[in-house]
Motif scaffolding. Structure first.
Motif, short mmCIF file in Angstrom:
data_model
loop_
_atom_site.label_atom_id
_atom_site.label_comp_id
_atom_site.label_asym_id
_atom_site.label_seq_id
_atom_site.Cartn_x
_atom_site.Cartn_y
_atom_site.Cartn_z
N PHE A 1 15.80 8.79 15.77
CA PHE A 1 14.73 9.04 14.81
C PHE A 1 13.66 9.92 15.43
CE2 PHE A 1 10.60 8.01 12.90
CZ PHE A 1 10.87 8.29 11.57
N ARG A 2 13.21 10.91 14.67
CA ARG A 2 12.13 11.79 15.11
C ARG A 2 11.09 11.90 14.00
NH1 ARG A 2 10.81 16.34 18.43
NH2 ARG A 2 9.62 17.93 17.28
N LEU A 3 9.86 11.54 14.34
CA LEU A 3 8.73 11.72 13.43
C LEU A 3 8.03 13.02 13.79
CD1 LEU A 3 6.69 10.32 11.31
CD2 LEU A 3 5.35 9.79 13.36
N ASP A 4 7.80 13.85 12.81
CA ASP A 4 7.07 15.10 13.03
C ASP A 4 6.22 15.34 11.79
OD1 ASP A 4 6.07 17.58 13.62
OD2 ASP A 4 7.97 18.42 14.31
N VAL A 5 4.98 14.87 11.82
CA VAL A 5 4.10 14.89 10.65
C VAL A 5 2.78 15.55 11.02
CG1 VAL A 5 2.73 13.45 9.09
CG2 VAL A 5 5.12 12.88 9.53
N ALA A 6 2.39 16.55 10.27
CA ALA A 6 1.09 17.21 10.46
C ALA A 6 0.10 16.65 9.45
CB ALA A 6 1.23 18.71 10.29
N LEU A 7 -1.12 16.35 9.93
CA LEU A 7 -2.16 15.79 9.08
C LEU A 7 -3.48 16.50 9.36
CD1 LEU A 7 -1.70 11.90 9.25
CD2 LEU A 7 -1.38 13.35 7.25
N ARG A 8 -4.10 17.01 8.32
CA ARG A 8 -5.48 17.50 8.42
C ARG A 8 -6.26 16.82 7.31
NH1 ARG A 8 -6.43 23.73 9.67
NH2 ARG A 8 -8.18 22.79 10.78
N VAL A 9 -7.26 16.04 7.68
CA VAL A 9 -8.02 15.26 6.71
C VAL A 9 -9.50 15.48 6.98
CG1 VAL A 9 -8.33 13.02 5.60
CG2 VAL A 9 -6.18 13.52 6.78
N ALA A 10 -10.23 15.87 5.97
CA ALA A 10 -11.65 16.15 6.10
C ALA A 10 -12.48 14.87 6.04
CB ALA A 10 -12.09 17.10 4.99
N PRO A 11 -13.68 14.87 6.62
CA PRO A 11 -14.57 13.72 6.47
C PRO A 11 -14.85 13.46 5.00
CG PRO A 11 -15.37 15.18 8.19
CD PRO A 11 -14.26 15.91 7.50
N GLY A 12 -14.84 12.20 4.60
CA GLY A 12 -15.05 11.84 3.22
C GLY A 12 -13.81 11.87 2.37
N GLU A 13 -12.68 12.24 2.96
CA GLU A 13 -11.43 12.33 2.21
C GLU A 13 -10.53 11.15 2.54
OE1 GLU A 13 -8.01 15.71 1.28
OE2 GLU A 13 -8.98 15.70 3.23
N VAL A 14 -9.81 10.65 1.53
CA VAL A 14 -8.83 9.58 1.72
C VAL A 14 -7.44 10.18 1.53
CG1 VAL A 14 -8.01 7.33 0.96
CG2 VAL A 14 -10.45 7.87 0.83
N ALA A 15 -6.63 10.14 2.59
CA ALA A 15 -5.26 10.63 2.51
C ALA A 15 -4.31 9.45 2.56
CB ALA A 15 -4.96 11.60 3.65
N ALA A 16 -3.29 9.46 1.72
CA ALA A 16 -2.31 8.38 1.70
C ALA A 16 -0.97 8.90 2.17
CB ALA A 16 -2.17 7.81 0.29
N LEU A 17 -0.39 8.20 3.16
CA LEU A 17 0.98 8.47 3.58
C LEU A 17 1.87 7.59 2.71
CD1 LEU A 17 0.71 8.50 7.48
CD2 LEU A 17 0.76 10.44 5.94
N LEU A 18 2.69 8.23 1.90
CA LEU A 18 3.53 7.54 0.94
C LEU A 18 4.98 7.87 1.24
CD1 LEU A 18 3.64 5.93 -1.82
CD2 LEU A 18 3.56 8.17 -2.93
N GLY A 19 5.84 6.86 1.18
CA GLY A 19 7.25 7.11 1.44
C GLY A 19 8.05 5.84 1.44
N PRO A 20 9.38 5.95 1.42
CA PRO A 20 10.24 4.77 1.41
C PRO A 20 10.20 4.04 2.75
CG PRO A 20 11.55 6.75 1.68
CD PRO A 20 10.15 7.21 1.43
N ASN A 21 10.75 2.83 2.79
CA ASN A 21 10.85 2.09 4.04
C ASN A 21 11.67 2.89 5.05
OD1 ASN A 21 9.43 -0.10 3.02
ND2 ASN A 21 11.26 -1.13 2.28
N GLY A 22 11.18 2.91 6.29
CA GLY A 22 11.89 3.63 7.33
C GLY A 22 11.57 5.11 7.39
N ALA A 23 10.64 5.59 6.55
CA ALA A 23 10.32 7.02 6.53
C ALA A 23 9.51 7.45 7.74
CB ALA A 23 9.55 7.37 5.26
N GLY A 24 8.78 6.50 8.36
CA GLY A 24 7.95 6.83 9.51
C GLY A 24 6.46 6.67 9.26
N LYS A 25 6.08 6.10 8.11
CA LYS A 25 4.67 5.96 7.77
C LYS A 25 3.92 5.10 8.78
CE LYS A 25 5.34 3.90 3.88
NZ LYS A 25 6.77 3.61 4.08
N THR A 26 4.45 3.92 9.06
CA THR A 26 3.78 3.00 9.97
C THR A 26 3.78 3.55 11.39
OG1 THR A 26 4.32 1.08 8.60
CG2 THR A 26 3.79 0.65 10.90
#
Length: 388
Positions: free
Chosen positions: A57-82
Motif C-alpha cells: 500500500f502506498r499513500l500519496d495525498v497532497a493537501l493545501r488547506v487555508a486558515p478558516g477552511e474545513v477540508a474533509a477526506l472522504l473515501g471508502p474503508n482502506g482508502a488511506g484516510k486515517t
C-alpha cells in the motif's frame, strides 16, 4: 477563537474560506508565483504532501488547506484516510513528501510538540477525570498552571454548552456531550491544525443529527485549519467547505461539495451521491459507451465525457414501450431489489447496468422480481454530460 471579536468589519466565515480557497488556487498560476506578496500572505495554513508506504500500500495525498477552511477526506474503508490523518498528527511517520503548517516544517517534530489538536473516533477521554480536567489536560501539558488550565477548560466547556457538566466523569455523559468534551479538549490547546477522525461515528442517528449541526457551528468559528476524516457523505457535505476524495491512497477528486455532487468522477462518488455514472466518447448529443450502448444527452460535446443521471429519472416497463418519447431505451433484467427510504430501488443488469427508483405501488404493478425482464427509459433532458 476570541470572544472579544465583533461582527463589525469582519467577514463571515464562509466568505473568508471562499477567499482563502480562491487565493490558494491562484498560487498555482504564473501570476501568483510572480507575486511575492501573495505568496507571503499564504504562508499560513497547511501545505502537505503525505507519502506513506506500507508493504504493497502506498499513500500519496497532497493537501493545501487555508486558515478558516474545513477540508474533509472522504473515501471508502482502506482508502488511506486515517493513515493521512495520523501522518498529519505525527502518529505515523512519513516516508516521503512534506508537511508544512504556517510555513514551519513538521516532518521531524514529535506529536506532542505539534500545534495540532485531535478528536479521535472514540474520543479517548480519561475515564477517571472530570470533563473539566479532561479539557485542562492539554493546557497543563503545555506548561500552564493548574489554575490557568482549569480556567481555560471552564471557558471552553462554557462555549460548547457544557458548563453544567464540568464535574461529570465520561461515563455520566451522553454520546453528544462526550463528543463536545473531546472537541473542547482539542481546542483548549489552541491548535493551528484541528484533526477530526470520524467525529460522529459513535453517535446514534438521532443524536448525530443534533451534534452534526452543533459541530458545524463550532467549525465555522474556528479560524485555523481543520481536516475531517469520514466515510459518511452527509457528514462531509454538511461539515466541510471542500471535499478531498481518496481511493486506493490517491486523490481522485476534490472541490466544493456541490461541485462533486454534480460532477462525480468515479463509481464510488456516484454511489455516494446517488447517481448512475458512465464514461464514454461524445459526438454531439450522443455518448457511446465503448462496445456497449449509447446515451443521448442535451449537451453538445466532443471527446471523452462522463454521463450521469439519478435513479429517479429511470422509467421501467415490462413490455417494450410503443411510441415512447425517451430517446434512451435499454432492455434490462432485475438483478436485485431493496427498500430505499419510501421507494424501491431496482438494481438492473443487461444492455446498460443501472439503478432505478420507483414507488412500492409501481413496483407491485410491474410485478418486479429478480430475473424479470424490463425495459428502462431515460429522457435526454434528465441526463447530464460533462468532460472527463
Amino acid at each position: 477563537m476570541d470572544d472579544r471579536r465583533t461582527a463589525a468589519g469582519r467577514k463571515s466565515a464562509p466568505a473568508v474560506r471562499s477567499e482563502a480557497s480562491h487565493a490558494y488556487q491562484a498560487l498555482g498560476s504564473s501570476e501568483a508565483r510572480e507575486a511575492p506578496a501573495a505568496v507571503e500572505a499564504f504562508k499560513e495554513g497547511l501545505d502537505a504532501r503525505l507519502v506513506v508506504e506500507r508493504g504493497a500500500f502506498r499513500l500519496d495525498v497532497a493537501l493545501r488547506v487555508a486558515p478558516g477552511e474545513v477540508a474533509a477526506l472522504l473515501g471508502p474503508n482502506g482508502a488511506g484516510k486515517t493513515t493521512a490523518l495520523r501522518a498529519l498528527a505525527g502518529l505515523t511517520t512519513l516516508t516521503g513528501g512534506r508537511l508544512r503548517l504556517d510555513g514551519a516544517a513538521l516532518e521531524d517534530v514529535p506529536p506532542e510538540s505539534r500545534p495540532v489538536g485531535v478528536v479521535f473516533q472514540d474520543y479517548l477521554l480519561f475515564p477517571h477525570l472530570s470533563a473539566l480536567d479532561n479539557v485542562a489536560f492539554g493546557p497543563r501539558c503545555q506548561g500552564a498552571t493548574r489554575a490557568q488550565a482549569r480556567a481555560r477548560a471552564a471557558e471552553w466547556l462554557r462555549r460548547l454548552g457544557l458548563a453544567d457538566h464540568a464535574d461529570a466523569k465520561p461515563r455520566r455523559l451522553s454520546g453528544g456531550q462526550a463528543q463536545r468534551v473531546a472537541l473542547a479538549r482539542a481546542l483548549a490547546t489552541r491548535p493551528r491544525l484541528l484533526l477530526l477522525d470520524e467525529p460522529l461515528a459513535a453517535l446514534d442517528a438521532r443524536t448525530r443529527l443534533e451534534v452534526r449541526a452543533q459541530l458545524r457551528r463550532h467549525l465555522a468559528e474556528f479560524e485555523a485549519v481543520a481536516v475531517l476524516v469520514t466515510h459518511d457523505p452527509l457528514d462531509a457535505m454538511v461539515l466541510a467547505d471542500r471535499l478531498v476524495v481518496v481511493e486506493d491512497g490517491r486523490v481522485v477528486q476534490e472541490g466544493a461539495p456541490s461541485d462533486i455532487a454534480r460532477h462525480p468522477r468515479s463509481d464510488y462518488i456516484a454511489r455516494l451521491v446517488g447517481l448512475n455514472l458512465y464514461r464514454g466518447d461524445s459526438d454531439g448529443h450522443v455518448v457511446r459507451l465503448g462496445a456497449g450502448p449509447s446515451i443521448t444527452t442535451t449537451e453538445v460535446l466532443s471527446g471523452p465525457v462522463f454521463v450521469a443521471f439519478p435513479p429517479s429519472a429511470v422509467t421501467l416497463y415490462r413490455e417494450r414501450p410503443a411510441g415512447a418519447s425517451a430517446r434512451n431505451l435499454w432492455r434490462c433484467e432485475v438483478a436485485g431489489l431493496e427498500t430505499h427510504r419510501d421507494l424501491v430501488r431496482a438494481d438492473l443488469s443487461g444492455e446498460l447496468p443501472l439503478a432505478a427508483d420507483l414507488t412500492t405501488v409501481a413496483a407491485a404493478e410491474l410485478d418486479l422480481r429478480p430475473g424479470a425482464e424490463v425495459w428502462a427509459t431515460v429522457k435526454a433532458t434528465q441526463t447530464h454530460a460533462y468532460p472527463v
